[in-house]
Design a protein around this motif. Structure first.
Motif, PDB file in Angstrom:
ATOM      1  N   VAL A   1      36.885  33.690  41.220  1.00 61.01           N
ATOM      2  CA  VAL A   1      37.505  34.952  41.643  1.00 61.01           C
ATOM      3  C   VAL A   1      37.533  35.044  43.163  1.00 61.01           C
ATOM      4  CG1 VAL A   1      37.254  37.464  41.604  1.00 61.01           C
ATOM      5  CG2 VAL A   1      36.789  36.154  39.558  1.00 61.01           C
ATOM      6  N   PHE A   2      36.398  34.695  43.780  1.00 59.27           N
ATOM      7  CA  PHE A   2      36.263  34.912  45.225  1.00 59.27           C
ATOM      8  C   PHE A   2      37.151  33.962  46.027  1.00 59.27           C
ATOM      9  CE2 PHE A   2      33.862  34.887  49.281  1.00 59.27           C
ATOM     10  CZ  PHE A   2      33.884  36.245  49.517  1.00 59.27           C
TER      11      PHE A   2
ATOM     12  N   ASP B   1      40.735  38.636  50.534  1.00 56.93           N
ATOM     13  CA  ASP B   1      39.568  39.433  50.927  1.00 56.93           C
ATOM     14  C   ASP B   1      38.730  38.728  51.995  1.00 56.93           C
ATOM     15  OD1 ASP B   1      40.396  41.159  49.075  1.00 56.93           O
ATOM     16  OD2 ASP B   1      38.592  41.157  47.838  1.00 56.93           O
TER      17      ASP B   1
ATOM     18  N   PRO C   1      37.979  38.407  31.009  1.00 63.56           N
ATOM     19  CA  PRO C   1      37.237  38.106  32.238  1.00 63.56           C
ATOM     20  C   PRO C   1      38.057  37.242  33.191  1.00 63.56           C
ATOM     21  CG  PRO C   1      35.890  37.711  30.295  1.00 63.56           C
ATOM     22  CD  PRO C   1      37.281  37.949  29.813  1.00 63.56           C
ATOM     23  N   SER C   2      37.964  37.585  34.481  1.00 60.94           N
ATOM     24  CA  SER C   2      38.747  36.839  35.466  1.00 60.94           C
ATOM     25  C   SER C   2      38.155  35.468  35.748  1.00 60.94           C
ATOM     26  CB  SER C   2      38.816  37.631  36.775  1.00 60.94           C
ATOM     27  OG  SER C   2      39.175  38.945  36.517  1.00 60.94           O
ATOM     28  N   GLY C   3      36.935  35.229  35.301  1.00 63.29           N
ATOM     29  CA  GLY C   3      36.286  33.942  35.538  1.00 63.29           C
ATOM     30  C   GLY C   3      35.001  34.113  36.307  1.00 63.29           C
ATOM     31  N   THR C   4      34.466  32.991  36.772  1.00 64.99           N
ATOM     32  CA  THR C   4      33.204  33.056  37.504  1.00 64.99           C
ATOM     33  C   THR C   4      33.447  33.653  38.885  1.00 64.99           C
ATOM     34  OG1 THR C   4      33.594  30.854  38.358  1.00 64.99           O
ATOM     35  CG2 THR C   4      32.288  31.014  36.338  1.00 64.99           C
ATOM     36  N   PHE C   5      32.335  34.006  39.542  1.00 58.68           N
ATOM     37  CA  PHE C   5      32.423  34.589  40.879  1.00 58.68           C
ATOM     38  C   PHE C   5      33.144  33.643  41.836  1.00 58.68           C
ATOM     39  CE2 PHE C   5      30.538  34.660  45.139  1.00 58.68           C
ATOM     40  CZ  PHE C   5      30.916  35.930  45.537  1.00 58.68           C
TER      41      PHE C   5
ATOM     42  N   ARG D   1      40.897  36.270  44.923  1.00 55.40           N
ATOM     43  CA  ARG D   1      40.812  37.268  45.984  1.00 55.40           C
ATOM     44  C   ARG D   1      40.565  36.612  47.341  1.00 55.40           C
ATOM     45  NH1 ARG D   1      41.252  42.016  43.904  1.00 55.40           N
ATOM     46  NH2 ARG D   1      40.865  42.956  45.925  1.00 55.40           N
TER      47      ARG D   1
END
Lengths: 162, 102
Positions: free
Chosen positions: A125-126, A133, A118-122, A130
């Motif tokens: 990641v956000f 983005d 898992p990349s981690g929590t939202f 990313r």
């Protein structure tokens, strides 16, 4: 079981989007599809995406649709489709057959997922993984705003000339 | 593969096909936009299935939020274009948009 019910309801409402003649019913069906999709997202733990789906897609886009339907009320509704409405269930049945074929023959060929990393929590990641983005999203929002402004600016100029 | 993932995938593919059906067979511009939206809902379900498959909901949520924003901006621009087209041509039937012919 609940997932089954929700997904079948989504498909039925999408068929309703094809069958209903009144565009307001179609817009409400689309909003209900969005609301059910938000529920499915909540079920799988995608809470933030669910909130976005519920507030933006089920809320904002529906309001935009209904406003557009009321602004373009007098437009012709006849001859909307190339096939009569009673063909729609038949076509959907054919789609279900194709879907079953795809799932049976291709999806089982996909290998089981490797050990999940898992990349981690939202939030992580956000904002960290990313973050590019966010720049793209800002650009898109500005593009949308300026696009709409330019579309409606032409109307006011035409009115001034008149 | 997990039964739930297959269910999400099959429903997503079905929604995409229904949306494409609307895009191909309807002539009203608003119906075409609704077709695009139905396709987008299907794609969202397929994204979710991918996230459940990879067991990486955090990453897929970030992608979904981006996708929802793209979808909203697209819908807003398309609806503005529809209002303009209706003002210019007086109709939403794509056969009447004769000035768009090449």
């Amino acid at each position: 079981m609940l997932l089954w019910v929700l997904l079948v309801l989504m498909v039925l409402l999408s068929v309703g989007c094809c069958i209903f003649k009144d565009l307001l019913y179609v817009a409400v069906s689309l909003a209900t599809i969005s609301a059910i999709l938000a529920l499915v997202l909540f079920m799988f733990g995608a809470n933030i995406a669910g909130v976005f789906e519920l507030s933006v897609c089920a809320g904002l886009i529906t309001v935009l649709f209904i406003a557009t339907v009321s602004l373009t009320k007098d437009s012709d509704q006849k001859g909307e489709t190339r096939l009569p409405a009673y063909f729609v269930p038949l076509v959907i049945l054919i789609f279900v057959g194709i879907d079953y074929f795809i799932i049976q023959h291709f999806m089982h060929a996909i290998p089981p997922a490797a050990i999940p990393q898992p990349s981690g929590t939202f939030q992580k990641v956000f904002w960290e993984l990313r973050s590019a983005d966010i720049l793209g999203q800002l650009g898109l929002i500005f593009a949308g705003v300026f696009g709409i402004l330019s579309l409606f600016r032409v109307v006011t100029k035409e009115k001034k000339h008149e | 593969m997990n039964k739930e993932i297959l269910l999400l995938m099959s429903c997503g593919i079905l929604l995409v096909m229904t949306g494409v059906y609307m895009l191909v067979l309807y002539r009203n511009l608003l119906r075409l936009i609704i077709g695009v939206e139905v396709v987008a809902k299907g794609v969202t379900l397929v994204f979710l299935a991918a996230g459940v498959y990879r067991q990486d909901i955090g990453l897929i949520q970030a992608l979904l939020v981006t996708f929802i924003i793209v979808e909203t901006v697209l819908a807003a621009i398309m609806l503005a274009l529809v209002i303009r087209a209706q003002k210019i041509y007086g109709s939403l039937d794509i056969r009447n948009l004769s000035k768009l012919r090449g």
